[in-house]
Motif scaffolding. Structure first.
Motif, short mmCIF file in Angstrom:
data_model
loop_
_atom_site.label_atom_id
_atom_site.label_comp_id
_atom_site.label_asym_id
_atom_site.label_seq_id
_atom_site.Cartn_x
_atom_site.Cartn_y
_atom_site.Cartn_z
N MET A 1 0.01 8.47 -10.78
CA MET A 1 0.67 9.09 -9.64
C MET A 1 1.76 8.18 -9.10
N LYS A 2 2.76 8.82 -8.50
CA LYS A 2 3.84 8.06 -7.88
C LYS A 2 3.81 8.34 -6.38
N PHE A 3 3.70 7.28 -5.59
CA PHE A 3 3.58 7.40 -4.14
C PHE A 3 4.84 6.90 -3.45
N LEU A 4 5.20 7.57 -2.34
CA LEU A 4 6.19 7.04 -1.41
C LEU A 4 5.43 6.61 -0.17
N PHE A 5 5.53 5.35 0.19
CA PHE A 5 4.80 4.79 1.33
C PHE A 5 5.79 4.60 2.48
N ILE A 6 5.66 5.47 3.50
CA ILE A 6 6.53 5.40 4.68
C ILE A 6 5.85 4.53 5.73
N ILE A 7 6.54 3.49 6.16
CA ILE A 7 5.98 2.55 7.13
C ILE A 7 6.85 2.52 8.38
N ASN A 8 6.23 2.72 9.53
CA ASN A 8 6.90 2.52 10.81
C ASN A 8 6.53 1.13 11.31
N PRO A 9 7.46 0.16 11.22
CA PRO A 9 7.11 -1.23 11.53
C PRO A 9 6.70 -1.48 12.97
N ILE A 10 7.16 -0.63 13.92
CA ILE A 10 6.89 -0.93 15.34
C ILE A 10 5.78 -0.09 15.94
N SER A 11 5.28 0.91 15.23
CA SER A 11 4.24 1.76 15.81
C SER A 11 2.96 0.97 16.03
N GLY A 12 2.32 1.21 17.17
CA GLY A 12 1.02 0.60 17.44
C GLY A 12 1.04 -0.88 17.71
N ASN A 13 2.22 -1.48 17.76
CA ASN A 13 2.35 -2.91 18.06
C ASN A 13 1.54 -3.78 17.10
N GLU A 14 1.54 -3.44 15.80
CA GLU A 14 0.81 -4.25 14.83
C GLU A 14 1.59 -4.35 13.52
N ASP A 15 1.42 -5.47 12.87
CA ASP A 15 2.07 -5.72 11.59
C ASP A 15 1.41 -4.85 10.51
N LYS A 16 2.23 -4.21 9.68
CA LYS A 16 1.70 -3.30 8.65
C LYS A 16 1.59 -3.97 7.28
N SER A 17 1.95 -5.24 7.17
CA SER A 17 1.95 -5.89 5.85
C SER A 17 0.55 -5.93 5.25
N HIS A 18 -0.47 -6.05 6.12
CA HIS A 18 -1.84 -6.08 5.59
C HIS A 18 -2.23 -4.73 4.99
N LEU A 19 -1.72 -3.64 5.59
CA LEU A 19 -2.01 -2.31 5.04
C LEU A 19 -1.38 -2.14 3.66
N LEU A 20 -0.17 -2.63 3.52
CA LEU A 20 0.51 -2.55 2.22
C LEU A 20 -0.28 -3.29 1.15
N LYS A 21 -0.77 -4.47 1.48
CA LYS A 21 -1.58 -5.24 0.52
C LYS A 21 -2.85 -4.51 0.14
N LEU A 22 -3.51 -3.92 1.15
CA LEU A 22 -4.75 -3.19 0.90
C LEU A 22 -4.51 -1.94 0.05
N VAL A 23 -3.41 -1.25 0.31
CA VAL A 23 -3.07 -0.06 -0.47
C VAL A 23 -2.79 -0.44 -1.92
N LYS A 24 -1.99 -1.47 -2.13
CA LYS A 24 -1.67 -1.91 -3.49
C LYS A 24 -2.93 -2.32 -4.26
N ALA A 25 -3.88 -2.91 -3.54
CA ALA A 25 -5.12 -3.34 -4.19
C ALA A 25 -5.98 -2.17 -4.64
N LYS A 26 -5.79 -0.99 -4.01
CA LYS A 26 -6.58 0.19 -4.34
C LYS A 26 -5.91 1.11 -5.36
N LEU A 27 -4.67 0.82 -5.72
CA LEU A 27 -3.95 1.68 -6.67
C LEU A 27 -4.59 1.63 -8.05
N ARG A 28 -4.59 2.75 -8.72
CA ARG A 28 -5.07 2.77 -10.10
C ARG A 28 -4.02 2.14 -11.02
N GLU A 29 -4.44 1.79 -12.21
CA GLU A 29 -3.63 0.94 -13.10
C GLU A 29 -2.22 1.47 -13.34
N LYS A 30 -2.05 2.76 -13.58
CA LYS A 30 -0.73 3.29 -13.95
C LYS A 30 0.02 3.90 -12.75
#
Length: 286
Positions: A1-30
């Motif tokens: 599958m091909k995903f587009l990950f839309i990130i709002n950097p300022i929403s919720g007053n929290e850094d989203k970089s940890h979410l990106l790492k967690l998402v990448k770690a859960k992606l299937r191989e291809k």
């Protein structure tokens, strides 16, 4: 599958970089993923271009209701499944869909979960997915967006000054195909679901996929009734709120009144035309 990950950097007053790492770690191989970060400048146009240039299988959204709304508008008629990663100051749509709020639970759902089609409301030239309103809450959002304070603390502190500075009550004219009402209140909401992002249940009979939306007229500021909205089983007084289930309506005011859609301040308006869009969006829910 091909995903587009839309990130709002300022929403919720929290850094989203940890979410990106967690998402990448859960992606299937291809699987593949592309990142789109909102900037507040021409986001809708840029996102439409991105979606037209590349074929994606699913869109992931890390942000609040406003960011999900942006994704829905950018997709237009070519709707793709949306996976929600609740990361806003208020995550009303995620709460209404009973999505978990812990990353280890909501990330697998966002990536590969089963989907459900939900309604939307066409509001003037925009789309509303959750709750939009004239009056007090829109005034609060206006103050919040101009403040340096983010997150729930920002909402709480800005609400204090807004309550004292509100210009309401307002005169509303509500026109449906069947009849016309003239009402007065401190706030009028267009609700596609049950709860505000705070978890307050203001539309107990609301369903996000029933082909109608509710107009909610809040007549006055009543602390006891507001506290009752925190309990999902409570019945709100008719002296506090009135409900009008509709498929289409036009709301006009005697003077411009602050208006917001899904947590995003629009402007001071005197007219809003709203119409239900049944099964408009496909969202991952389990």
């Amino acid at each position: 599958m091909k995903f587009l990950f839309i990130i709002n950097p300022i929403s919720g007053n929290e850094d989203k970089s940890h979410l990106l790492k967690l998402v990448k770690a859960k992606l299937r191989e291809k699987d593949e993923i592309e990142i789109f970060k909102t900037s507040g400048k021409n986001d809708l146009k840029k996102l439409k271009t991105k979606l037209s240039e590349t074929k994606f299988d699913r869109v992931l959204v890390a942000g609040g209701d406003g960011t999900i709304k942006l994704a829905a508008e950018a997709m237009g008629e070519d709707s793709l499944p949306i996976g929600i990663l609740p990361a806003g100051s208020a995550n009303g749509l995620a709460n209404d869909l009973n999505l978990p709020l812990e990353p280890k639970k909501f990330i697998p759902i966002a990536l590969y979960g089963k989907t459900r089609k939900i309604d939307a409301i066409h509001i003037n030239d925009q789309i509303g997915l959750h709750i939009s309103d004239f009056g007090l809450n829109a005034e609060l959002i206006k103050e919040y967006e101009s403040s340096s304070l983010r997150g729930k603390l920002g909402y709480a502190l800005n609400s204090i000054s807004t309550l004292f500075q509100s210009k309401g009550p307002y005169d509303f004219k509500i026109e449906t195909k069947e009849e016309t009402f003239h009402k007065k209140g401190i706030m009028l909401a267009l609700a596609n679901s049950k709860k505000f992002g705070t978890g307050s249940v203001v539309n107990p009979k609301g369903k996000i996929d029933d082909g109608i939306f509710e107009i909610l007229l809040f007549k006055k500021l009543d602390l006891i009734e507001i506290l009752k909205t925190l309990n999902e089983g409570s019945e709100l007084s008719s002296d506090f709120i009135e409900y009008f289930p509709v498929k289409e309506a036009t709301i006009t005011t005697k003077q411009p009144v602050d208006f917001q859609i899904d947590g995003e301040y629009c402007n001071s308006l005197q007219e809003v035309k709203a119409k239900i869009l049944p099964k408009k969006l496909e969202v991952a829910v389990e």
